[in-house]
Design a protein around this motif. Structure first.
Motif, PDB file in Angstrom:
ATOM      1  N   ARG A 157     -29.314   5.165  -5.240  1.00 29.98           N
ATOM      2  CA  ARG A 157     -28.910   6.570  -5.156  1.00 29.98           C
ATOM      3  C   ARG A 157     -29.124   7.119  -3.743  1.00 29.98           C
ATOM      4  O   ARG A 157     -28.315   7.875  -3.219  1.00 29.98           O
ATOM      5  CB  ARG A 157     -29.733   7.418  -6.144  1.00 29.98           C
ATOM      6  CG  ARG A 157     -28.936   7.827  -7.381  1.00 29.98           C
ATOM      7  CD  ARG A 157     -29.723   8.784  -8.221  1.00 29.98           C
ATOM      8  NE  ARG A 157     -30.468   8.073  -9.258  1.00 29.98           N
ATOM      9  CZ  ARG A 157     -31.442   8.625  -9.996  1.00 29.98           C
ATOM     10  NH1 ARG A 157     -31.809   9.871  -9.783  1.00 29.98           N
ATOM     11  NH2 ARG A 157     -32.049   7.924 -10.920  1.00 29.98           N
ATOM     12  N   ILE A 158     -30.247   6.725  -3.153  1.00 27.00           N
ATOM     13  CA  ILE A 158     -30.546   7.174  -1.790  1.00 27.00           C
ATOM     14  C   ILE A 158     -29.492   6.638  -0.818  1.00 27.00           C
ATOM     15  O   ILE A 158     -29.013   7.354   0.058  1.00 27.00           O
ATOM     16  CB  ILE A 158     -31.964   6.715  -1.378  1.00 27.00           C
ATOM     17  CG1 ILE A 158     -33.015   7.482  -2.190  1.00 27.00           C
ATOM     18  CG2 ILE A 158     -32.187   6.905   0.110  1.00 27.00           C
ATOM     19  CD1 ILE A 158     -34.419   6.948  -2.037  1.00 27.00           C
ATOM     20  N   ARG A 159     -29.105   5.383  -1.014  1.00 27.45           N
ATOM     21  CA  ARG A 159     -28.053   4.790  -0.190  1.00 27.45           C
ATOM     22  C   ARG A 159     -26.762   5.579  -0.335  1.00 27.45           C
ATOM     23  O   ARG A 159     -26.063   5.852   0.632  1.00 27.45           O
ATOM     24  CB  ARG A 159     -27.781   3.361  -0.658  1.00 27.45           C
ATOM     25  CG  ARG A 159     -28.658   2.353  -0.037  1.00 27.45           C
ATOM     26  CD  ARG A 159     -27.853   1.112   0.257  1.00 27.45           C
ATOM     27  NE  ARG A 159     -26.842   1.353   1.283  1.00 27.45           N
ATOM     28  CZ  ARG A 159     -25.926   0.470   1.621  1.00 27.45           C
ATOM     29  NH1 ARG A 159     -25.851  -0.681   0.994  1.00 27.45           N
ATOM     30  NH2 ARG A 159     -25.062   0.745   2.586  1.00 27.45           N
ATOM     31  N   ALA A 160     -26.455   5.913  -1.583  1.00 21.74           N
ATOM     32  CA  ALA A 160     -25.199   6.622  -1.844  1.00 21.74           C
ATOM     33  C   ALA A 160     -25.173   7.975  -1.146  1.00 21.74           C
ATOM     34  O   ALA A 160     -24.111   8.512  -0.849  1.00 21.74           O
ATOM     35  CB  ALA A 160     -25.015   6.796  -3.348  1.00 21.74           C
ATOM     36  N   GLU A 161     -26.366   8.515  -0.861  1.00 18.48           N
ATOM     37  CA  GLU A 161     -26.436   9.780  -0.128  1.00 18.48           C
ATOM     38  C   GLU A 161     -26.159   9.575   1.356  1.00 18.48           C
ATOM     39  O   GLU A 161     -26.155  10.529   2.125  1.00 18.48           O
ATOM     40  CB  GLU A 161     -27.818  10.419  -0.297  1.00 18.48           C
ATOM     41  CG  GLU A 161     -28.134  10.874  -1.711  1.00 18.48           C
ATOM     42  CD  GLU A 161     -27.541  12.245  -2.036  1.00 18.48           C
ATOM     43  OE1 GLU A 161     -27.471  13.096  -1.127  1.00 18.48           O
ATOM     44  OE2 GLU A 161     -27.142  12.447  -3.201  1.00 18.48           O
ATOM     45  N   GLY A 162     -26.002   8.314   1.753  1.00 21.44           N
ATOM     46  CA  GLY A 162     -25.636   8.029   3.136  1.00 21.44           C
ATOM     47  C   GLY A 162     -26.784   7.690   4.069  1.00 21.44           C
ATOM     48  O   GLY A 162     -26.604   7.637   5.275  1.00 21.44           O
ATOM     49  N   PHE A 163     -27.978   7.486   3.513  1.00 17.65           N
ATOM     50  CA  PHE A 163     -29.119   7.167   4.370  1.00 17.65           C
ATOM     51  C   PHE A 163     -29.090   5.714   4.831  1.00 17.65           C
ATOM     52  O   PHE A 163     -28.612   4.833   4.114  1.00 17.65           O
ATOM     53  CB  PHE A 163     -30.437   7.437   3.638  1.00 17.65           C
ATOM     54  CG  PHE A 163     -30.752   8.889   3.524  1.00 17.65           C
ATOM     55  CD1 PHE A 163     -31.359   9.557   4.574  1.00 17.65           C
ATOM     56  CD2 PHE A 163     -30.413   9.600   2.390  1.00 17.65           C
ATOM     57  CE1 PHE A 163     -31.640  10.906   4.480  1.00 17.65           C
ATOM     58  CE2 PHE A 163     -30.683  10.953   2.285  1.00 17.65           C
ATOM     59  CZ  PHE A 163     -31.300  11.602   3.345  1.00 17.65           C
ATOM     60  N   THR A 164     -29.614   5.503   6.021  1.00 20.55           N
ATOM     61  CA  THR A 164     -29.790   4.161   6.548  1.00 20.55           C
ATOM     62  C   THR A 164     -31.170   3.672   6.109  1.00 20.55           C
ATOM     63  O   THR A 164     -32.156   4.372   6.293  1.00 20.55           O
ATOM     64  CB  THR A 164     -29.702   4.175   8.083  1.00 20.55           C
ATOM     65  OG1 THR A 164     -28.478   4.801   8.451  1.00 20.55           O
ATOM     66  CG2 THR A 164     -29.767   2.777   8.650  1.00 20.55           C
ATOM     67  N   VAL A 165     -31.212   2.482   5.508  1.00 26.48           N
ATOM     68  CA  VAL A 165     -32.448   2.031   4.884  1.00 26.48           C
ATOM     69  C   VAL A 165     -32.848   0.641   5.377  1.00 26.48           C
ATOM     70  O   VAL A 165     -32.013  -0.260   5.457  1.00 26.48           O
ATOM     71  CB  VAL A 165     -32.280   1.971   3.340  1.00 26.48           C
ATOM     72  CG1 VAL A 165     -33.560   1.476   2.679  1.00 26.48           C
ATOM     73  CG2 VAL A 165     -31.884   3.341   2.784  1.00 26.48           C
ATOM     74  N   LEU A 166     -34.128   0.511   5.718  1.00 29.63           N
ATOM     75  CA  LEU A 166     -34.694  -0.810   5.984  1.00 29.63           C
ATOM     76  C   LEU A 166     -35.783  -1.024   4.932  1.00 29.63           C
ATOM     77  O   LEU A 166     -36.760  -0.290   4.879  1.00 29.63           O
ATOM     78  CB  LEU A 166     -35.290  -0.876   7.397  1.00 29.63           C
ATOM     79  CG  LEU A 166     -35.889  -2.221   7.817  1.00 29.63           C
ATOM     80  CD1 LEU A 166     -34.842  -3.324   7.824  1.00 29.63           C
ATOM     81  CD2 LEU A 166     -36.529  -2.116   9.202  1.00 29.63           C
TER      82      LEU A 166
END
Ligand SMILES: Nc1ncnc2c1ncn2[C@@H]1O[C@H](COP(=O)(O)OP(=O)(O)OP(=O)(O)O)[C@@H](O)[C@H]1O
Ligand SMILES: [Mg+2]
Lengths: 289, 234
Positions: free
Chosen positions: B179-188
């Motif tokens: 869900r966080i990804r879908a909000e457009g955040f860049t994640v490591l």
């Protein structure tokens, strides 16, 4: 109700009023310990600085008492800041015994310094506060004023710690100091602010004390030990625990003085303290609020 | 967006990372996988400035992060959700989220960000006044993610968000991260659940004793013979 009961009621009320002052006294020390993990051994002498500030400004320079009192809060707040910046901060990463010894040294320094400037005489504001009468109860106005001021101070601190970002950060540091930098919090700054607030609380406590008693260079010995006892009994660093412990101790002392004598009341309080330490070394209440 | 070049770091005389080079592009999700003690946590701590590096360079959007004090990294846009969550246990959910918004830019938007996090994780809204230490494991992870999101980071670092949770909750946490990804955040993200992690991310790096052993797209790594045998038991 017979006349005897009125005396007892008066004693209990005085115990509550005294408890407010003790609770405020414990607050500054407890806050600093809870957040920075450091014990200001010279705490009572720092309070004494505030008492002398008020005495000097009010009696010697003739300032109105209110301004002298505000100056005590600010002045002792600055003292707290300096204690941290000059004494604690350089020793923060060394064994705790160093901090104890350094603030212990400060205790003797402040006593000698006060003696040097003001001499060993007992000084007071020369106030004569009225005794208020409610039916057959007699309550001293200065005690009531001290209690009210303590209450205002404690509420102000509570609001500061719960309603502001920096106050929330101060509570957070007490729970997990290592991750504070991940929140963008500079812990060194939080320590300085906490020390200033702790000092400000000591400055406020000085107002309450100077309303009721004479100031002299060794006055710290009269309320220092009981302040430390209250903090330890409430669970060092636990603000709420210290608050409750203050009222327990003040009632013991107040009622003990009524039935036996003040000296014996303090003995009872100390014995209770030692007993608590044997049964619950971590204090009556859990460590840290 | 984030570029590490030949980064080495360690604890005292013990070197934990050896010349790591790594890249995360804007909008990407990247995983760091590897066995216990490989240096995954150390790598994240280096990226969020908690541990100074011995040599190499770190840049975020072309700006060097070297020499910045640790508490300034979040202002640069790097939020780090640490290993074991590390919530403030005796503070309420809402106060924990407030700490996530401590920096001035986040403070100004506190109310709207709070609403946004509560909309993302409705469970947190129900528990807003509860002490974080009394939340269930899954709720704690939500709170930790929410706290890290309060600053609206350019780059979100997640250290084993699924660790210590029951299998059904592990699935749930991966869902949250999705869900966080879908909000457009860049994640490591650092993960032990390699298979599930590879379903989530675009690319991954395999770390072994402080060195990058393998790297590639999630598709490539899923079919990598060495990885399948050594880490997925396939
Ligand atoms: N504070 C520290 N002081 C000294 N050595 C440390 C410290 N933290 C980690 N190490 C060492 O650095 C190495 C890498 O540790 P790190 O925590 O980065 O591993 P990890 O890949 O995150 O492992 P895990 O999967 O168990 O979380 C380990 O050998 C560890 O013992
Ligand atoms: Mg780790």
């Amino acid at each position: 109700m017979g006349i005897f009961d009125f005396y007892l009621l008066e004693t209990i009320i005085n115990g509550v009023l005294f408890g407010g002052v003790l609770a405020l006294l414990a607050l500054g020390l407890n806050l600093v310990f809870g957040v920075i993990d450091v014990i200001w051994i010279a705490y009572a002498e720092i309070v004494m600085v505030g008492m002398y500030i008020i005495y000097y400004l009010n009696v010697v320079l003739g300032w109105p008492l209110v301004f002298a009192a505000l100056a005590s809060i600010l002045g002792v707040g600055v003292v707290g800041l300096l204690v941290h910046a000059l004494i604690i901060s350089p020793l923060l990463d060394t064994p705790p015994i160093n901090q104890l010894l350094a603030t212990g040294g400060l205790l003797f320094f402040l006593q000698s310094f006060a003696t040097l400037i003001f001499g060993a005489e007992f000084r007071n504001l020369g106030l004569s506060m009225p005794i208020l009468q409610f039916f057959e109860l007699y309550i001293s106005f200065s005690r009531l004023l001290a209690f009210g001021t303590a209450l205002v101070g404690m509420i102000a601190l509570y609001l500061f710690l719960t309603r502001t970002y920096i106050g929330t950060a101060i509570r957070a540091v007490a729970q997990d100091r290592e991750i504070m930098s991940l929140m963008g919090v500079n812990t060194r700054k939080v320590y300085l602010i906490t020390s200033a607030v702790g000092g400000g609380m000591a400055g406020l406590a000085a107002i309450l004390l100077v309303l009721q008693q004479d100031v002299h260079p060794f006055i710290g010995y009269t309320f220092g030990p009981i302040t430390f006892m209250i903090c330890v009994m409430g669970g060092l660093g636990n603000l709420l625990g210290g608050f409750l412990a203050a009222f327990i101790m003040s009632q013991i002392i107040s009622i003990g003085s009524f039935y036996v004598s003040t000296e014996l009341a303090y003995v009872i309080a100390f014995i209770l303290f030692i007993a608590v330490m044997f049964i619950r070394p971590e204090g009556l209440f859990q460590r840290r609020a | 967006m984030l570029t590490l070049r030949d980064v080495s770091a360690g604890y005292g005389s013990f070197q934990a990372l050896f010349e790591i080079s790594l890249e995360v592009s804007a909008g990407e999700a990247v995983a760091v996988i590897g066995p216990n003690g490989a240096g995954k946590t150390t790598l994240l701590r280096v990226i969020s400035g908690q541990l100074p590096i011995l040599s190499g360079s770190i840049t975020l959007q072309g700006r060097s992060l070297l020499g910045l004090p640790a508490h300034r990294f979040i202002e640069e846009g790097i939020a780090h959700c640490p290993e074991n969550r590390r919530l403030f246990p005796r503070m309420t959910v809402e106060d924990n989220l407030r700490m996530g918004a401590f920096i001035p830019t986040a403070r100004r938007h506190f109310a709207e960000r709070l609403d946004w996090v509560y909309a993302l994780f409705p469970r947190l809204r129900e528990r807003r006044g509860q002490l974080a230490g009394t939340l269930s494991g899954g709720e704690q992870q939500m709170c930790a993610l929410g706290r890290a999101l309060m600053s609206h980071p350019k780059l979100l670092l997640l250290d084993e968000p699924s660790a210590g949770l029951a299998p059904v909750l592990v699935m749930q946490v991966f869902d949250l991260v999705r869900r966080i990804r879908a909000e457009g955040f860049t994640v490591l993200i650092v993960e032990q659940n390699i298979q599930q992690a590879l379903e989530l991310v675009d690319r991954a790096y395999l770390l072994e004793v402080g060195k990058v052993k393998l790297s590639g797209t999630a598709g490539e790594l899923k079919n990598n013979q060495f990885l399948r045998q050594a880490y997925m038991g396939l």
